[in-house]
Design a protein around this motif. Structure first.
Motif, PDB file in Angstrom:
ATOM      1  N   PRO A  58     -16.049 -73.667 -98.433  1.00 54.28           N
ATOM      2  CA  PRO A  58     -14.592 -73.063 -98.212  1.00 54.28           C
ATOM      3  C   PRO A  58     -13.793 -73.736 -97.247  1.00 54.28           C
ATOM      4  N   ASN A  59     -14.396 -74.595 -96.188  1.00 49.52           N
ATOM      5  CA  ASN A  59     -13.984 -75.719 -95.186  1.00 49.52           C
ATOM      6  C   ASN A  59     -12.557 -76.494 -95.906  1.00 49.52           C
ATOM      7  N   LEU A  60     -13.354 -77.084 -96.956  1.00 51.71           N
ATOM      8  CA  LEU A  60     -12.680 -78.478 -97.503  1.00 51.71           C
ATOM      9  C   LEU A  60     -11.793 -77.778 -98.611  1.00 51.71           C
ATOM     10  N   MET A  61     -11.951 -76.475 -99.221  1.00 47.62           N
ATOM     11  CA  MET A  61     -10.858 -76.046-100.120  1.00 47.62           C
ATOM     12  C   MET A  61      -9.581 -76.005 -99.622  1.00 47.62           C
ATOM     13  N   GLY A  62      -9.490 -75.747 -98.189  1.00 50.39           N
ATOM     14  CA  GLY A  62      -8.130 -75.480 -97.552  1.00 50.39           C
ATOM     15  C   GLY A  62      -7.306 -76.893 -96.969  1.00 50.39           C
ATOM     16  N   GLU A  63      -8.354 -77.885 -97.044  1.00 52.90           N
ATOM     17  CA  GLU A  63      -7.795 -79.193 -96.411  1.00 52.90           C
ATOM     18  C   GLU A  63      -6.958 -80.112 -97.460  1.00 52.90           C
ATOM     19  N   GLY A  64      -6.487 -81.021 -96.955  1.00 49.07           N
ATOM     20  CA  GLY A  64      -5.687 -82.076 -97.770  1.00 49.07           C
ATOM     21  C   GLY A  64      -6.708 -82.976 -98.204  1.00 49.07           C
TER      22      GLY A  64
ATOM     23  N   ALA B 230     -22.282 -72.259-103.400  1.00 47.97           N
ATOM     24  CA  ALA B 230     -20.659 -72.557-103.176  1.00 47.97           C
ATOM     25  C   ALA B 230     -19.826 -71.460-103.970  1.00 47.97           C
ATOM     26  N   MET B 231     -20.253 -71.042-105.102  1.00 48.40           N
ATOM     27  CA  MET B 231     -19.200 -70.205-105.801  1.00 48.40           C
ATOM     28  C   MET B 231     -19.188 -68.851-104.850  1.00 48.40           C
ATOM     29  N   VAL B 232     -20.407 -68.377-104.478  1.00 46.30           N
ATOM     30  CA  VAL B 232     -20.244 -66.976-104.023  1.00 46.30           C
ATOM     31  C   VAL B 232     -19.601 -67.046-102.517  1.00 46.30           C
ATOM     32  N   ALA B 233     -19.931 -68.406-101.751  1.00 46.67           N
ATOM     33  CA  ALA B 233     -19.339 -68.669-100.498  1.00 46.67           C
ATOM     34  C   ALA B 233     -17.752 -68.347-100.674  1.00 46.67           C
ATOM     35  N   TRP B 234     -17.395 -69.181-101.594  1.00 44.99           N
ATOM     36  CA  TRP B 234     -16.144 -69.200-102.030  1.00 44.99           C
ATOM     37  C   TRP B 234     -15.140 -67.861-102.276  1.00 44.99           C
ATOM     38  N   ILE B 235     -15.870 -67.094-103.184  1.00 41.94           N
ATOM     39  CA  ILE B 235     -15.478 -65.842-103.683  1.00 41.94           C
ATOM     40  C   ILE B 235     -15.547 -65.005-102.175  1.00 41.94           C
ATOM     41  N   ALA B 236     -16.513 -64.924-101.398  1.00 37.11           N
ATOM     42  CA  ALA B 236     -16.619 -64.322-100.180  1.00 37.11           C
ATOM     43  C   ALA B 236     -15.721 -64.566 -99.242  1.00 37.11           C
ATOM     44  N   PHE B 237     -15.277 -65.835 -99.152  1.00 37.24           N
ATOM     45  CA  PHE B 237     -14.169 -66.404 -98.188  1.00 37.24           C
ATOM     46  C   PHE B 237     -12.831 -65.821 -98.480  1.00 37.24           C
ATOM     47  N   ILE B 238     -12.559 -65.987 -99.802  1.00 34.65           N
ATOM     48  CA  ILE B 238     -11.207 -64.905-100.469  1.00 34.65           C
ATOM     49  C   ILE B 238     -11.277 -63.429-100.078  1.00 34.65           C
ATOM     50  N   LEU B 239     -12.344 -62.886-100.173  1.00 29.15           N
ATOM     51  CA  LEU B 239     -12.460 -61.435-100.373  1.00 29.15           C
ATOM     52  C   LEU B 239     -12.564 -60.763 -99.056  1.00 29.15           C
ATOM     53  N   LEU B 240     -13.481 -61.577 -98.280  1.00 26.85           N
ATOM     54  CA  LEU B 240     -14.241 -60.681 -97.054  1.00 26.85           C
ATOM     55  C   LEU B 240     -13.573 -61.518 -95.764  1.00 26.85           C
ATOM     56  N   PRO B 241     -13.296 -60.491 -94.771  1.00 24.16           N
ATOM     57  CA  PRO B 241     -12.790 -60.699 -93.378  1.00 24.16           C
ATOM     58  C   PRO B 241     -14.066 -61.857 -92.734  1.00 24.16           C
ATOM     59  N   GLY B 242     -13.424 -62.567 -91.605  1.00 24.52           N
ATOM     60  CA  GLY B 242     -14.433 -63.316 -91.068  1.00 24.52           C
ATOM     61  C   GLY B 242     -15.100 -64.353 -91.466  1.00 24.52           C
ATOM     62  N   LYS B 243     -16.424 -64.521 -91.007  1.00 29.12           N
ATOM     63  CA  LYS B 243     -17.401 -65.742 -91.311  1.00 29.12           C
ATOM     64  C   LYS B 243     -18.586 -65.537 -92.410  1.00 29.12           C
ATOM     65  N   TRP B 244     -18.313 -63.965 -92.836  1.00 30.04           N
ATOM     66  CA  TRP B 244     -19.424 -63.586 -93.740  1.00 30.04           C
ATOM     67  C   TRP B 244     -19.804 -64.165 -95.063  1.00 30.04           C
ATOM     68  N   TYR B 245     -18.824 -65.183 -95.372  1.00 28.15           N
ATOM     69  CA  TYR B 245     -18.897 -65.910 -96.421  1.00 28.15           C
ATOM     70  C   TYR B 245     -20.293 -66.676 -96.380  1.00 28.15           C
TER      71      TYR B 245
END
Lengths: 104, 262
Positions: A58-64, B230-245
């Motif tokens: 997720p860190n890299l997804m938001g980067e350029g 990676a997939m679950v982290a990415w989905i959780a990153f979009i859906l959940l607040p904070g760093k729970w992902y």
């Protein structure tokens, strides 16, 4: 920094210490009672690296483009040299060169 | 009896073929007098110095990044003194911010360090034969590196359990000394450089984690585990607040690994 914030920092650090010591001491405590199954061992073995993946992606997804390319460079250097410091330095060098001279 | 296992520096588990190891291991402890001597401490300490030098580099990185993440040098040092666990300290920095996600940091620390449970359990042949006080004191200093060295000593039939404490103290010394140097350095960089992003220091965390991740690579079986994480982290990153992902991604990877390995 306000006082209650630094109190919170100290509480966090000591709770981290408690959680860590719990895992260090817990194994000896449990071992005479329960023998972990292979499935549970595999779970424990895969967790640390999965957490790293979960931080990085997720860190890299938001980067350029600069950050993505520097990430690839840092990864390649790590694979080739197995050296944390070299990989960190090449990643930092790459990202500052790319940011300042390529993808402005 | 517990199967002999060995962890690599990065904390991954390699299961030995039990038929080869358990037999000499059992025989070595038939006559099972285990000591805990000062010589054992010294022996462990000095044999661990080469590994301590490796830890030194990590500690330097931790010290530098701790200041960039907003800790004071005193707080960074305190963390190295009382937590004393490299990977989880670095991950805590990633989570650090003006609004501390205390619960997430503690949970992440716990989950990252779960492997210690197995490591401590594997030291049982030594630790149940000395006093509980000495055992639980020694375990405070147990790290991936000193554990790997100690388990090798134990399996080869050595009888001085103080080796675990000595090697742990060696890592403790290098980790704290390098934290001190790193945070001092970083403190002065911060002081004299108004915008550290010129150096790309904001990217340092990502670079460090990518490097650490490559050290965990053990073969293609890792691919589906990491994809799921990676997939679950990415989905959780979009859906959940904070760093729970981070926790969700880690759990997803662990469960995937468990389903495939058993």
């Amino acid at each position: 920094m306000p006082d209650n914030q630094s109190l919170l920092v100290f509480i966090t650090i000591f709770c981290m210490a408690g959680a860590t010591y719990f895992t260090r001491a817990g194994g000896l405590f449990i071992v005479s009672r329960i023998n972990p199954s292979p499935r549970f061992r595999a779970f424990l073995a895969h967790m640390p690296s999965s957490i790293l993946v979960a931080i990085i992606v997720p860190n890299l997804m938001g980067e350029g483009a600069s950050e993505l390319m520097a990430a690839i460079i840092a990864g390649l250097v790590a694979v080739l040299t197995r050296n944390l410091i070299l990989s960190l330095l090449s990643g930092l060098l790459a990202v500052s060169l790319l940011r300042n001279f390529v993808f402005i | 009896m517990l199967k002999a296992e060995q962890f690599t520096i990065s904390g991954d588990i390699i299961l030995h073929k039990p038929d080869k190891l358990s037999v000499p291991n059992k025989m070595a402890f038939q006559n099972n007098h285990v000591t805990f001597s000062r010589r054992g401490i010294m022996d462990g300490f000095f044999k661990c110095v080469p590994l301590g030098l490796g830890v030194f580099a990590y500690g330097l990185v931790f010290g530098i990044l701790a200041i960039q993440a907003g800790l004071s040098p005193v707080q960074a040092q305190l963390m190295s003194l009382v937590v004393f666990a490299g990977a989880s300290q670095l991950m805590a920095l990633e989570l650090w911010g003006p609004h501390l996600p205390v619960l997430t940091i503690i949970l992440t620390t716990f989950v990252v360090n779960l492997r210690h449970l197995l490591m401590g359990a594997a030291m049982r042949d030594w630790l149940v034969r000395i006093s509980p006080g000495k055992s639980y004191f020694s375990l405070y200093f147990m790290t991936d590196e000193s554990w790997a060295l100690s388990v090798k000593e134990m399996v080869s039939g050595k009888k001085d359990a103080a080796f675990l404490l000595g090697s742990g103290l060696c890592i403790y010394f290098f980790w704290n000394f390098s934290t001190f140097l790193g945070s001092t350095m970083s403190f002065w960089i911060d002081r004299y450089l108004s915008d550290p992003s010129v150096l790309g220091l904001d990217f340092a965390f990502t670079a460090v984690f990518i490097a650490l991740l490559t050290f965990f690579w053990k073969g293609k079986s890792q691919v589906p585990v990491w994809m799921m994480a990676a997939m679950v982290a990415w989905i959780a990153f979009i859906l959940l607040p904070g760093k729970w992902y981070i926790i969700f991604g880690g759990l997803a990877g662990g469960i995937t690994g468990a389903c495939r390995n058993a």
